[in-house]
Design a protein around this motif. Structure first.
Motif, mmCIF file in Angstrom:
data_model
loop_
_atom_site.group_PDB
_atom_site.id
_atom_site.type_symbol
_atom_site.label_atom_id
_atom_site.label_comp_id
_atom_site.label_asym_id
_atom_site.label_seq_id
_atom_site.Cartn_x
_atom_site.Cartn_y
_atom_site.Cartn_z
ATOM 1 N N GLY A 112 -82.516 -23.128 16.124
ATOM 2 C CA GLY A 112 -83.854 -22.550 16.055
ATOM 3 C C GLY A 112 -84.813 -23.071 17.105
ATOM 4 N N LEU A 113 -84.737 -24.366 17.438
ATOM 5 C CA LEU A 113 -85.618 -24.913 18.471
ATOM 6 C C LEU A 113 -85.355 -24.255 19.820
ATOM 7 C CD1 LEU A 113 -85.600 -28.762 17.731
ATOM 8 C CD2 LEU A 113 -87.584 -27.230 17.598
ATOM 9 N N VAL A 114 -84.085 -24.096 20.151
ATOM 10 C CA VAL A 114 -83.718 -23.490 21.432
ATOM 11 C C VAL A 114 -84.124 -22.026 21.458
ATOM 12 C CG1 VAL A 114 -81.832 -23.020 23.031
ATOM 13 C CG2 VAL A 114 -81.806 -25.115 21.666
ATOM 14 N N GLN A 115 -83.843 -21.323 20.369
ATOM 15 C CA GLN A 115 -84.174 -19.907 20.316
ATOM 16 C C GLN A 115 -85.686 -19.681 20.402
ATOM 17 O OE1 GLN A 115 -82.111 -17.119 20.376
ATOM 18 N NE2 GLN A 115 -80.687 -18.738 21.006
ATOM 19 N N ASP A 119 -93.055 -21.615 15.783
ATOM 20 C CA ASP A 119 -92.002 -20.649 15.468
ATOM 21 C C ASP A 119 -90.907 -21.312 14.630
ATOM 22 O OD1 ASP A 119 -90.318 -18.477 15.409
ATOM 23 O OD2 ASP A 119 -89.751 -18.600 17.518
ATOM 24 N N PHE A 120 -90.473 -22.494 15.072
ATOM 25 C CA PHE A 120 -89.386 -23.184 14.365
ATOM 26 C C PHE A 120 -89.757 -23.571 12.942
ATOM 27 C CE2 PHE A 120 -87.194 -27.298 13.468
ATOM 28 C CZ PHE A 120 -85.898 -26.800 13.369
ATOM 29 N N LEU A 121 -90.984 -24.023 12.759
ATOM 30 C CA LEU A 121 -91.401 -24.504 11.442
ATOM 31 C C LEU A 121 -91.820 -23.379 10.494
ATOM 32 C CD1 LEU A 121 -93.373 -27.687 12.548
ATOM 33 C CD2 LEU A 121 -91.110 -27.591 11.491
ATOM 34 N N LYS A 122 -91.750 -22.150 10.962
ATOM 35 C CA LYS A 122 -91.969 -21.011 10.069
ATOM 36 C C LYS A 122 -90.700 -20.620 9.320
ATOM 37 C CE LYS A 122 -93.637 -18.096 13.034
ATOM 38 N NZ LYS A 122 -94.217 -16.891 13.648
ATOM 39 N N GLN A 123 -89.545 -21.211 9.761
ATOM 40 C CA GLN A 123 -88.255 -20.821 9.197
ATOM 41 C C GLN A 123 -88.169 -21.196 7.713
ATOM 42 O OE1 GLN A 123 -84.917 -21.948 11.801
ATOM 43 N NE2 GLN A 123 -86.463 -22.456 13.325
#
Length: 356
Positions: free
Chosen positions: A288-291, A352-356
């Motif tokens: 997720g971080l990379v994406q 973005d990542f922490l919305k997962q």
């Protein structure tokens, strides 16, 4: 919560103070105090051991996985080619000059600002811990590696190093070998078929020519380089031994132990590793971080340079403002707008990542 513009200006001010406070590796006491003050001013509890300072997000929950944010506040010593005072923060033509500005002060203050931005956020799927670490430049025993025992298990990490805010999704490890080739000492006038120096030639040829089978998509092949040689004290005495030092940059296809075993299998010499702990690092492109970074137009690559990633066992991404080519250079600098962009991109990627 402070707005991003305020955080950015405070981060730049902190970087100027860090530059003007000597922090050679293992001598970071005073910059540690500046970082403590940063947390105190922002009402964030922190912990310190030696010259490492760390803090957790306000809603830390042991049941959740943990994301590490890390960068270092130690520097190398300035080289003799400096034309500006290395311990003076000077802004000229949009550049902030000073020792440690690029490696890795800009990354550190950008991550500190990002951490403050997310500190009080609620209902995050991850805990966030930030470590401002010491002794990175010297791979010292009292750096990030010494803090890990105090932290919860880490699921992933962002390590702040200058990457032009591109995504270093793999990093080569480092294995340094001391290799001793023994022979028979004698007077130079006498015939000697067991000359340690001559026996060293095929050993060095092997290190020069050997090719490891596995080539990494991101990092390429394992690279071995003989960097030092030492033998003999008198012109008329054949020495009893010859010592060489080999620098090996290990890709993510091998562990350091596997590379050492291959060397020991092929080399007729005593091979002693200085450390087995500086391992290669990687994170899947699907993570997720990379994406989140790719979605913002960031590119991925493999990094040949070593960082505190080498002491982490979790998935880790190297990412930060500044350019690695400026690191350890004379009149080191970072563009002020790189810090502004760095904070903006860090916040967007984590958002973005922490919305997962």
């Amino acid at each position: 919560m402070k707005n991003k513009e305020t955080l950015t200006q405070e981060a730049i001010a902190l970087l100027k103070n860090l530059i003007e406070t000597q922090s050679f590796s293992s001598e970071e006491e005073n910059t540690a105090v500046l970082i403590e003050n940063w947390f105190a001013i922002n009402d964030i509890p922190f912990e310190r051991e030696n010259n490492n300072i760390w803090a957790y997000n306000k809603t830390f929950d042991k049941s959740k996985p943990t994301l590490l944010l890390n960068s270092h506040h130690d520097t190398v010593r300035p080289n003799q080619a400096y034309t500006k005072d290395p311990l003076k923060a000077i802004v000229e033509d949009g550049k902030l000059y000073g020792l440690g500005s690029n490696d890795a002060g800009g990354c550190l203050v950008s991550l500190l600002a990002t951490f403050v931005h997310f500190y009080a956020a609620e209902n995050l799927p991850y805990n966030v811990v930030i470590v401002a670490s010491a002794e990175e430049e010297s791979s010292g025993k009292n750096g990030l590696n010494s803090v890990l025992k105090h932290l919860p298990e880490l699921e992933c990490a962002i390590v702040g190093e200058p990457t032009l805010m591109q995504l270093a999704i793999a990093e080569k490890g480092l294995l340094v070998l001391d290799v001793k080739i023994k022979g028979t000492p004698s007077h130079a006038a006498h015939q000697n078929e067991d000359n340690a120096l001559y026996k060293t030639i095929p050993v060095m040829e092997w290190f020069k020519n050997y090719t490891f089978d596995k080539v990494s998509e991101q990092l390429g092949p394992v690279k071995m380089t003989v960097t030092q040689i030492n033998a003999g004290k008198q012109h008329n005495v054949v020495p009893s031994e010859c010592d060489i030092v080999v620098d090996i940059r290990v890709n993510d296809c091998y562990t350091n132990h596997e590379v050492l075993a291959i060397v020991q299998e092929h080399v007729n010499a005593a091979v002693t590793p200085r450390s087995m702990n500086l391992s290669s690092s990687s994170i899947p492109q699907s993570h997720g971080l990379v994406q989140a970074g790719i979605a913002l137009g960031r590119t991925t690559y493999g990094s040949p340079t070593l960082s505190d990633q080498s002491v982490l066992s979790c998935k880790s991404l190297k990412l930060g403002p500044g350019d690695t080519l400026r690191s350890h250079s004379a009149d080191e600098f970072i563009y002020v707008n790189e810090i502004e962009e760095g904070i903006d991109l860090y916040i967007k990627i984590l958002g973005d990542f922490l919305k997962q």
